[in-house]
Write an enzyme that holds these catalytic residues in place. Structure first.
Site, mmCIF file in Angstrom:
data_model
loop_
_atom_site.group_PDB
_atom_site.id
_atom_site.type_symbol
_atom_site.label_atom_id
_atom_site.label_comp_id
_atom_site.label_asym_id
_atom_site.label_seq_id
_atom_site.Cartn_x
_atom_site.Cartn_y
_atom_site.Cartn_z
ATOM 1 N N HIS A 90 57.216 13.838 36.106
ATOM 2 C CA HIS A 90 56.721 13.796 37.485
ATOM 3 C C HIS A 90 56.170 15.153 37.880
ATOM 4 C CE1 HIS A 90 59.715 10.460 38.557
ATOM 5 N NE2 HIS A 90 58.524 9.954 38.427
ATOM 6 N N ARG A 92 48.855 3.815 36.447
ATOM 7 C CA ARG A 92 50.172 3.716 35.792
ATOM 8 C C ARG A 92 51.216 3.329 36.849
ATOM 9 N NH1 ARG A 92 48.192 8.588 32.839
ATOM 10 N NH2 ARG A 92 48.551 8.266 30.605
ATOM 11 N N ARG A 131 47.784 -1.277 35.412
ATOM 12 C CA ARG A 131 48.582 -1.523 34.205
ATOM 13 C C ARG A 131 49.964 -2.010 34.605
ATOM 14 N NH1 ARG A 131 49.831 3.165 29.976
ATOM 15 N NH2 ARG A 131 51.356 3.808 31.535
ATOM 16 N N GLU A 173 47.361 0.568 21.635
ATOM 17 C CA GLU A 173 48.107 1.810 21.463
ATOM 18 C C GLU A 173 49.171 1.707 20.381
ATOM 19 O OE1 GLU A 173 49.961 2.952 25.154
ATOM 20 O OE2 GLU A 173 50.528 0.913 25.638
ATOM 21 N N ASN A 189 47.346 8.301 23.433
ATOM 22 C CA ASN A 189 48.597 9.067 23.464
ATOM 23 C C ASN A 189 49.639 8.395 22.577
ATOM 24 O OD1 ASN A 189 47.117 10.282 25.437
ATOM 25 N ND2 ASN A 189 48.306 9.486 27.139
ATOM 26 N N ASP A 190 49.771 7.089 22.752
ATOM 27 C CA ASP A 190 50.737 6.373 21.921
ATOM 28 C C ASP A 190 50.156 6.016 20.562
ATOM 29 O OD1 ASP A 190 53.224 6.143 23.304
ATOM 30 O OD2 ASP A 190 52.137 5.019 24.828
ATOM 31 N N ARG A 225 55.755 11.913 20.704
ATOM 32 C CA ARG A 225 54.795 12.659 21.532
ATOM 33 C C ARG A 225 55.456 13.638 22.486
ATOM 34 N NH1 ARG A 225 52.411 7.858 25.506
ATOM 35 N NH2 ARG A 225 52.151 9.362 27.148
ATOM 36 N N CYS A 274 41.652 5.249 27.572
ATOM 37 C CA CYS A 274 42.318 5.858 28.727
ATOM 38 C C CYS A 274 43.365 6.884 28.309
ATOM 39 C CB CYS A 274 42.935 4.786 29.623
ATOM 40 S SG CYS A 274 44.191 3.818 28.787
HETATM 41 C C1 PEP Z 1 48.358 6.134 26.142
HETATM 42 O O1 PEP Z 1 49.356 5.837 25.477
HETATM 43 O O2 PEP Z 1 47.358 6.678 25.664
HETATM 44 C C2 PEP Z 1 48.324 5.853 27.588
HETATM 45 C C3 PEP Z 1 47.234 6.014 28.294
HETATM 46 O O3 PEP Z 1 49.469 5.439 28.174
HETATM 47 P P1 PEP Z 1 50.700 6.396 28.530
HETATM 48 O O4 PEP Z 1 50.254 7.795 28.320
HETATM 49 O O5 PEP Z 1 51.045 6.085 29.942
HETATM 50 O O6 PEP Z 1 51.737 5.952 27.556
HETATM 51 MG MG MG Z 2 50.818 4.521 26.248
#
Ligand code: PEP
Ligand code: MG
Length: 584
Positions: free
Chosen positions: A198, A305, A341, A442, A465-466, A476, A513
């Site tokens: 946060h 999100r 989402r 992802e 990211n995932d 991560r 994204c």
């Molecule tokens: C991702 O995984 O790239 C993504 C956008 O979702 P988050 O970062 O919320 O897991």
């Molecule tokens: Mg993700």
């Protein structure tokens, strides 16, 4: 002596100033036996600390600057409510009298008892509420510390103490962050916390340079040390020499100059240098952030999100509250599309750990997260889907499912969406009957089978990211393996390319994204790979738009092909450099 400490970039920008360390000190609470004659004075001292914490939080709330996302006030309200609760405001008094102990110890005993109750809860969502208890207790402990042994430093510095300083803390709450912005802190750095905490998210929306995850650096930093925070690189330079400071001061001026020059791009269309239109949207964690995104010309929200709406509060939002929040976001976007989402709780989003019927999970990122959790806990999922559907009556809304890995999950989700539509029909509520439903790509399984998913969905959105975490098998949020986190790994690039091709063949849009989409180093590569929809952090919008405007698609495509074929890491990185240097 000058040295650097490496952490994780949480919010870009450069800050130069002296360290103001805030201590949590929970571990230093010790038990002291009191003489019976001092017990009532100790009770008084405790009551005064609770009052002071309450007043402080009210003051924080009153000073929230205009334009701050309204969720921040809600975080603070939750903590105020807890301070008013018997468990925190009265139970320790009984301990002081019964055990004849000091107020800090009594509060610690009560905190431990409350945390144990939360830990034992069946409901994974409720289990995470213990963090709020700890934050609130900590705030009271700080006020106790100021009058007890006199050896604690305040966690909420006075205005004069904080202005222009770089705050160093083990961790910060959103309330602390708001207060710090008001007090004019130059930046902050924390021992713990990842870029998705946060605090990191608020730092970005409040534009405070920040570095998090500076593990074990407490011994290296002292109050009053001069430091430079390089928020972009996630670096802290301690005791910078004059020339290092001059370098960063120049850099700060340069960043400001570039930012103000980019503001001219706000109203310009997003097209490549050779005229190909590109959809550039924003990722939003708090609906209040959408105003800045709209101002910077985002063509909608490509990722909202929703899990942030569920955090830092006692009860999860019900369907009506969710509907109102989503509808407000849709209204704020004035006709531009919003991709909402569904809940992605679990893993690093605080609902990891034990389930009622299973032992503590050792791999929460591979556990009951996102759509898996939603399918298991449908009392969480169905109200959200109904709320999203209802919001679709007021403007263009798309629903995005995180972490789909199997078509069985997809079947189940689509069945629930149909059920929810029937529920709304029965209630006579309106919604967009053809609201697009898409999936985050992802999980490597979904990327490899993107063609199968693409045939059954209205759009795809690549969550790098995932995708990177699961493809290269690196946590991560674990900074010890973050050196492996490479968006240019051929496996990642192949999965991204396969997903783009699958979407094109199925005739559906493919967006990205994940953070890779907002990292300007990869914009030309992604355009060359055929990506035409980017959803990025609001602060990255104009930079990415600028690069898009400088890109000629044909040469980018050629170089992207070479990068995809290349087997050497060093060659790929050199080719990216070459691509990024090509003249517009
Ligand atoms: C991702 O995984 O790239 C993504 C956008 O979702 P988050 O970062 O919320 O897991
Ligand atoms: Mg993700």
């Amino acid at each position: 002596m000058t040295f650097t400490i490496h952490g994780i970039s949480a919010s870009k920008g450069v800050a130069i100033g002296r360290v103001h360390a805030l201590e949590r000190d929970r571990s230093e609470v010790v038990e002291r036996q009191l003489d019976p004659s001092r017990i009532e004075a100790e009770v008084e001292r405790f009551a005064r600390a609770v009052d002071a914490a309450r007043l402080e939080l009210r003051a924080v709330k009153a000073r929230i600057p205009d334009g701050t996302p309204r969720e921040i006030a809600a975080f603070i309200d939750t903590h105020l409510l807890m301070l008013e609760d018997e468990a925190i405001s009265s139970a320790p008094i009984a301990y002081i009298r019964e055990k004849r102990c000091n107020a800090e110890w009594a509060l610690k005993l009560e905190c431990d008892a409350l945390v144990a109750v939360f830990d034992a809860m069946d409901d994974p969502y409720l289990r995470t509420r213990k963090n709020d208890v700890e934050h609130v207790v900590n705030r009271v402990q700080i006020h106790l510390g100021g009058t007890d042994e006199g050896n604690r430093r305040s966690r909420s510095p006075s205005e004069n103490a904080a202005a222009g300083k770089i705050i160093y803390a083990d961790d910060l709450t959103p309330a602390d962050t708001v207060l710090m912005q008001h007090q004019g802190v130059a930046g902050f750095m924390t021992e713990f916390g990842g870029p998705n905490s946060h605090t990191a998210i608020l730092a970005r929306s409040l534009n405070i340079p920040a570095v998090v995850g500076l593990h074990r650096s407490a011994a290296l930093l002292r109050d009053g040390d001069e430091v430079v925070i390089d928020g972009r690189e996630g670096i802290v330079v301690v005791s910078p020499t004059k020339s290092v400071k001059r370098f960063y001061e120049r850099r700060r001026r340069e960043i400001e100059r570039i930012r103000s020059a980019r503001r001219k791009l706000r109203a310009t269309p997003t097209v490549t240098a050779d005229g190909e239109p590109v959809v550039l949207q924003a990722n939003v964690e708090l609906p209040g952030e959408s105003a800045g995104a709209v101002r910077d010309g985002a063509a909608g929200v490509g990722l909202y999100r929703t899990e942030f709406l569920f955090m830092n509060r006692i009860d999860p939002p019900d369907e009506q509250e969710q509907y109102e929040t989503y509808a407000e976001l849709v209204a704020a976007l004035k006709g531009a599309p919003v991709t909402i989402r569904t809940l992605d709780l679990g893993a690093d989003k605080q609902v990891d750990g034990a389930r009622p019927d299973a032992p503590v999970t050792s791999n929460p990122a591979l556990g009951l997260r996102a759509v898996r959790l939603c399918l298991k806990e449908q009392s969480l999922f169905r109200p959200q889907i109904r709320a999203i559907l209802r919001a679709s009556a007021s403007g263009p809304v798309r629903m995005l499912i995180p972490m789909l890995a199997t078509t069985t999950e997809l079947d189940e989700v689509l069945r629930i969406v149909r059920d929810c539509k029937r529920d709304l029909d029965a209630r006579g509520e309106g919604y967009d009957r053809s609201m697009p439903v898409g999936a985050m790509i992802e999980v490597p399984a979904a990327a490899i089978c993107a063609d199968i998913f693409a045939r059954r969905l209205d759009f795809l959105s690549i969550g790098t990211n995932d995708l990177i975490q699961y493809t290269i098998a690196i946590d991560r949020v674990d900074d010890e393996v973050s050196y492996l986190y490479d968006p240019l790994h051929p496996a990642v690039l192949r999965l991204v390319a396969a997903t783009i091709v699958a979407g094109r063949k199925a005739g559906i849009p493919v967006a990205m994204c994940g953070e890779m989409a907002g990292d300007a180093r990869y914009t030309k590569l992604l355009l060359g790979m055929g990506l035409r929809e980017f959803s990025v952090h609001p602060n990255a919008l104009l930079e990415v738009k600028q690069i898009i405007g400088e890109t000629q698609v044909a040469p980018a495509r050629k170089l992207a092909r070479r990068i995809l074929r290349s087997t050497r890491t060093s060659t790929r990185h050199a080719l990216i450099e070459e691509l990024n240097q090509t003249a517009p």
